[in-house]
Design a protein around this motif. Structure first.
Motif, PDB file in Angstrom:
ATOM      1  N   LEU A 179       0.824  -1.207   0.000  1.00 35.19           N
ATOM      2  CA  LEU A 179       0.000   0.000   0.000  1.00 35.19           C
ATOM      3  C   LEU A 179       0.857   1.254   0.000  1.00 35.19           C
ATOM      4  N   GLY A 180       0.578   2.172  -0.923  1.00 33.19           N
ATOM      5  CA  GLY A 180       1.120   3.522  -0.887  1.00 33.19           C
ATOM      6  C   GLY A 180       2.597   3.630  -1.223  1.00 33.19           C
ATOM      7  N   GLY A 181       2.968   4.726  -1.880  1.00 34.01           N
ATOM      8  CA  GLY A 181       4.362   5.069  -2.086  1.00 34.01           C
ATOM      9  C   GLY A 181       5.062   4.269  -3.166  1.00 34.01           C
ATOM     10  N   THR A 182       6.385   4.397  -3.191  1.00 34.89           N
ATOM     11  CA  THR A 182       7.220   3.589  -4.068  1.00 34.89           C
ATOM     12  C   THR A 182       7.320   2.182  -3.494  1.00 34.89           C
ATOM     13  N   ALA A 183       7.943   1.275  -4.234  1.00 38.15           N
ATOM     14  CA  ALA A 183       8.076  -0.093  -3.732  1.00 38.15           C
ATOM     15  C   ALA A 183       8.863  -0.127  -2.425  1.00 38.15           C
ATOM     16  N   ARG A 184       9.863   0.742  -2.322  1.00 38.70           N
ATOM     17  CA  ARG A 184      10.687   0.755  -1.111  1.00 38.70           C
ATOM     18  C   ARG A 184       9.920   1.322   0.082  1.00 38.70           C
ATOM     19  N   ALA A 185       9.082   2.332  -0.163  1.00 37.61           N
ATOM     20  CA  ALA A 185       8.361   2.988   0.929  1.00 37.61           C
ATOM     21  C   ALA A 185       7.016   2.337   1.233  1.00 37.61           C
ATOM     22  N   ALA A 186       6.516   1.510   0.318  1.00 40.20           N
ATOM     23  CA  ALA A 186       5.182   0.929   0.478  1.00 40.20           C
ATOM     24  C   ALA A 186       5.124  -0.013   1.681  1.00 40.20           C
ATOM     25  N   ARG A 187       3.920  -0.151   2.232  1.00 38.81           N
ATOM     26  CA  ARG A 187       3.703  -1.040   3.374  1.00 38.81           C
ATOM     27  C   ARG A 187       3.233  -2.408   2.868  1.00 38.81           C
ATOM     28  N   PRO A 188       4.041  -3.447   3.033  1.00 36.54           N
ATOM     29  CA  PRO A 188       3.644  -4.771   2.550  1.00 36.54           C
ATOM     30  C   PRO A 188       2.467  -5.320   3.342  1.00 36.54           C
ATOM     31  N   VAL A 189       1.549  -5.974   2.628  1.00 34.77           N
ATOM     32  CA  VAL A 189       0.349  -6.511   3.265  1.00 34.77           C
ATOM     33  C   VAL A 189       0.341  -8.033   3.243  1.00 34.77           C
ATOM     34  N   ALA A 190       0.481  -8.613   2.045  1.00 35.33           N
ATOM     35  CA  ALA A 190       0.333 -10.060   1.938  1.00 35.33           C
ATOM     36  C   ALA A 190       0.882 -10.554   0.615  1.00 35.33           C
ATOM     37  N   LEU A 191       1.140 -11.857   0.558  1.00 40.76           N
ATOM     38  CA  LEU A 191       1.464 -12.536  -0.691  1.00 40.76           C
ATOM     39  C   LEU A 191       0.207 -13.240  -1.192  1.00 40.76           C
ATOM     40  N   LEU A 192      -0.136 -12.999  -2.451  1.00 37.42           N
ATOM     41  CA  LEU A 192      -1.321 -13.602  -3.056  1.00 37.42           C
ATOM     42  C   LEU A 192      -0.890 -14.466  -4.229  1.00 37.42           C
ATOM     43  N   ASP A 193      -1.513 -15.628  -4.398  1.00 40.21           N
ATOM     44  CA  ASP A 193      -1.203 -16.388  -5.599  1.00 40.21           C
ATOM     45  C   ASP A 193      -2.029 -15.840  -6.762  1.00 40.21           C
ATOM     46  N   GLN A 194      -1.802 -16.362  -7.952  1.00 36.97           N
ATOM     47  CA  GLN A 194      -2.402 -15.799  -9.160  1.00 36.97           C
ATOM     48  C   GLN A 194      -3.931 -15.740  -9.067  1.00 36.97           C
ATOM     49  N   ARG A 195      -4.552 -16.794  -8.580  1.00 34.63           N
ATOM     50  CA  ARG A 195      -6.020 -16.823  -8.557  1.00 34.63           C
ATOM     51  C   ARG A 195      -6.601 -15.940  -7.459  1.00 34.63           C
ATOM     52  N   GLU A 196      -5.786 -15.587  -6.462  1.00 30.85           N
ATOM     53  CA  GLU A 196      -6.270 -14.745  -5.363  1.00 30.85           C
ATOM     54  C   GLU A 196      -6.038 -13.259  -5.613  1.00 30.85           C
ATOM     55  N   ALA A 197      -5.211 -12.929  -6.611  1.00 31.56           N
ATOM     56  CA  ALA A 197      -4.777 -11.543  -6.776  1.00 31.56           C
ATOM     57  C   ALA A 197      -5.932 -10.603  -7.117  1.00 31.56           C
ATOM     58  N   VAL A 198      -6.764 -10.970  -8.097  1.00 31.72           N
ATOM     59  CA  VAL A 198      -7.866 -10.084  -8.483  1.00 31.72           C
ATOM     60  C   VAL A 198      -8.910  -9.973  -7.375  1.00 31.72           C
ATOM     61  N   PRO A 199      -9.400 -11.076  -6.793  1.00 34.55           N
ATOM     62  CA  PRO A 199     -10.336 -10.930  -5.674  1.00 34.55           C
ATOM     63  C   PRO A 199      -9.741 -10.134  -4.511  1.00 34.55           C
ATOM     64  N   GLY A 200      -8.444 -10.328  -4.259  1.00 32.78           N
ATOM     65  CA  GLY A 200      -7.803  -9.587  -3.178  1.00 32.78           C
ATOM     66  C   GLY A 200      -7.775  -8.094  -3.446  1.00 32.78           C
ATOM     67  N   LEU A 201      -7.404  -7.710  -4.680  1.00 32.70           N
ATOM     68  CA  LEU A 201      -7.392  -6.286  -5.036  1.00 32.70           C
ATOM     69  C   LEU A 201      -8.788  -5.689  -4.986  1.00 32.70           C
ATOM     70  N   LEU A 202      -9.787  -6.438  -5.440  1.00 29.15           N
ATOM     71  CA  LEU A 202     -11.160  -5.931  -5.381  1.00 29.15           C
ATOM     72  C   LEU A 202     -11.597  -5.696  -3.939  1.00 29.15           C
ATOM     73  N   ALA A 203     -11.173  -6.557  -3.031  1.00 30.17           N
ATOM     74  CA  ALA A 203     -11.509  -6.357  -1.619  1.00 30.17           C
ATOM     75  C   ALA A 203     -10.897  -5.060  -1.095  1.00 30.17           C
ATOM     76  N   VAL A 204      -9.657  -4.777  -1.504  1.00 32.48           N
ATOM     77  CA  VAL A 204      -9.007  -3.536  -1.074  1.00 32.48           C
ATOM     78  C   VAL A 204      -9.717  -2.329  -1.692  1.00 32.48           C
ATOM     79  N   LEU A 205     -10.101  -2.439  -2.954  1.00 35.48           N
ATOM     80  CA  LEU A 205     -10.799  -1.332  -3.610  1.00 35.48           C
ATOM     81  C   LEU A 205     -12.164  -1.079  -2.973  1.00 35.48           C
TER      82      LEU A 205
END
Length: 456
Positions: A179-205
């Motif tokens: 979340l937020g910023g450049t890759a270095r400054a961003a706050r890591p949340v989780a690792l998602l596999d390919q099938r979880e990535a879109v549902p995960g992003l939609l949940a954040v949106l």
């Protein structure tokens, strides 16, 4: 989602609201007329398509095209009537323009043989899922999502609200959500596999939309987002956060599979339509098949063999483009300046050329010089080692700061050339063997830098 939308009658007024982005549907009023920003829906253009766009920019605008710091294309000098004509010309050329939430992938996605995964299928699936969401998600107009497969030309240095970065995992490839910023400054949340990535992003949106239509990635709580992801995520390990600098765009690049890619930069972010058209015509004659716009005010030319790429590179140099990583112009960030922006109090492009001539010692690649027409600092919101800000009576110099803070020194318009020369001399006379301009200036300190500048 794609569009060749024509502007609404109230579009220019609407686009002046803080937090909106100029587009074909909502052009923005600037000092030289209306401005339109475009993102190709496919992520690329053919030379013929970009040439048609350049011709239209000259016919319906003032003939100036820009590639932004994020790799978007801008057309300047339009009128309320000519924006519609530009939109028609874009449609006739067969160019699909991206609309909706900005979802960005690296400029050589699917081509860069060093990437961990091709991010384009995931980006497309996410774009389609957002467009199909019911009810529609009400999100901040400037919200940006990066889907980065890695590689030599990654987007780690580009700020984003939400970021998915491909990383190698025990199961193959996973996507690091941050979340937020450049890759270095961003706050890591989780690792998602390919099938979880879109549902995960939609949940954040959905969480962003529920927070408010002005909410950005920086406003989200990491723990709350983790709860929204439920059981479909893994904790990110520290090894996933290792980053390397991206390779500069300008230059002749050989990928791991032997493919040659030519990177070209626009001088101070701008090109005139006639020069760009001449370049594209010759490049196409020599075999160029595809143009990829790139962050850092440039683009890549694909389809050339090594010999043809070298010829096109020499042509680019003759037309004033940046072609190499050691070009001193690479290290100056400029806004549009007077004549193009009503707020500007500096002709930034002319002052940038003067800086290259008068103080080449500063531009060794170790620091960035930011030339801002006003305190808003549009070209570089973040801090720079040297920031020159336009003022009613001349120019202010900010050392290690942004354009919005109080300058350390001033000079009038007539003294700027001498001020640059004194700064260059300060580095030349005091730099130790092997020392960079940045290290030298840091050692000397802000007071000596300010004193040298005001000698002008």
């Amino acid at each position: 989602m794609t569009s060749c939308a024509t502007p609404r009658p109230d579009a220019a007024d609407a686009s002046m609201r803080r937090g909106t982005c100029p587009s074909l549907a909502k052009p923005m009023q600037t000092g030289d007329g209306l401005l339109v920003r475009l993102r190709p829906a496919t992520g690329s253009l053919t030379p013929a398509e970009l040439r048609a766009l350049a011709v239209a920019a000259e016919r319906f605008g003032n003939g100036i095209l820009e590639v932004t710091a994020r790799g978007n294309l801008q057309v300047r000098g339009l009128t309320a009537a000519s924006v519609s004509s530009l939109a028609s010309a874009i449609g006739e050329a067969g160019i699909a323009v991206a609309a909706g939430v900005a979802i960005e992938t690296p400029p050589l996605a699917g081509v860069d043989t060093d990437e961990t995964s091709d991010p384009r299928p995931l980006a497309l699936a996410l774009r389609e899922a957002i467009a199909a969401h019911n009810p529609p998600l009400k999100l901040a107009p400037k919200l940006s999502i990066i889907v980065d497969g890695g590689g030599r030309f990654h987007l780690d240095d580009i700020v984003a609200d939400l970021r998915l970065k491909a990383v190698k995992s025990d199961d193959g490839v996973a996507w690091l959500l941050s979340l937020g910023g450049t890759a270095r400054a961003a706050r890591p949340v989780a690792l998602l596999d390919q099938r979880e990535a879109v549902p995960g992003l939609l949940a954040v949106l959905r969480r962003l939309a529920a927070t408010g239509d002005a909410a950005r990635g920086r406003d989200l709580d990491v723990d709350v987002v983790k709860d929204d992801l439920a059981g479909g995520a893994r904790s990110p390990g520290t090894s996933t956060l290792v980053m390397e600098p991206a390779v500069p765009v300008a230059g002749l690049h050989t990928l791991a599979d032997g493919t040659t890619v030519l990177g070209v930069g626009l001088a101070f972010a701008q090109a005139d339509a006639a020069g760009l058209t001449a370049f594209l015509r010759k490049a196409e004659e020599l075999g160029a098949a595809e143009i990829r716009l790139a962050p850092g005010h440039g683009f890549f030319v694909l389809g050339l063999d090594r010999e043809a790429a070298a010829k096109v590179q020499r042509l680019a140099l003759s037309l004033g483009f940046r072609i190499a990583s050691d070009d001193r112009r690479n290290h100056i960030a400029t806004c549009a300046g007077t004549g193009a922006c009503a707020s500007a109090m500096m002709e930034t492009k002319a002052v940038a050329r003067l800086m290259v001539e008068a103080a080449p010692e500063l531009l060794d690649g170790s620091l960035t010089a930011h030339l801002s027409g006003c305190p808003k600092g549009c070209a570089r919101p973040s801090s720079a080692e040297l920031t020159l800000v336009g003022a009613p009576s001349g120019y202010g110099l900010v050392v290690n700061g942004t354009a919005s803070i109080a300058p350390s020194a001033y000079t009038d318009a007539n003294g700027i050339g001498s001020a640059f020369a004194h700064l260059g001399a300060l580095v030349r006379k005091n730099k130790d063997a092997g020392e960079s301009a940045r290290s030298c200036l840091t050692r000397l300190g802000a007071a000596r830098i300010a004193a040298a500048f005001e000698q002008g």
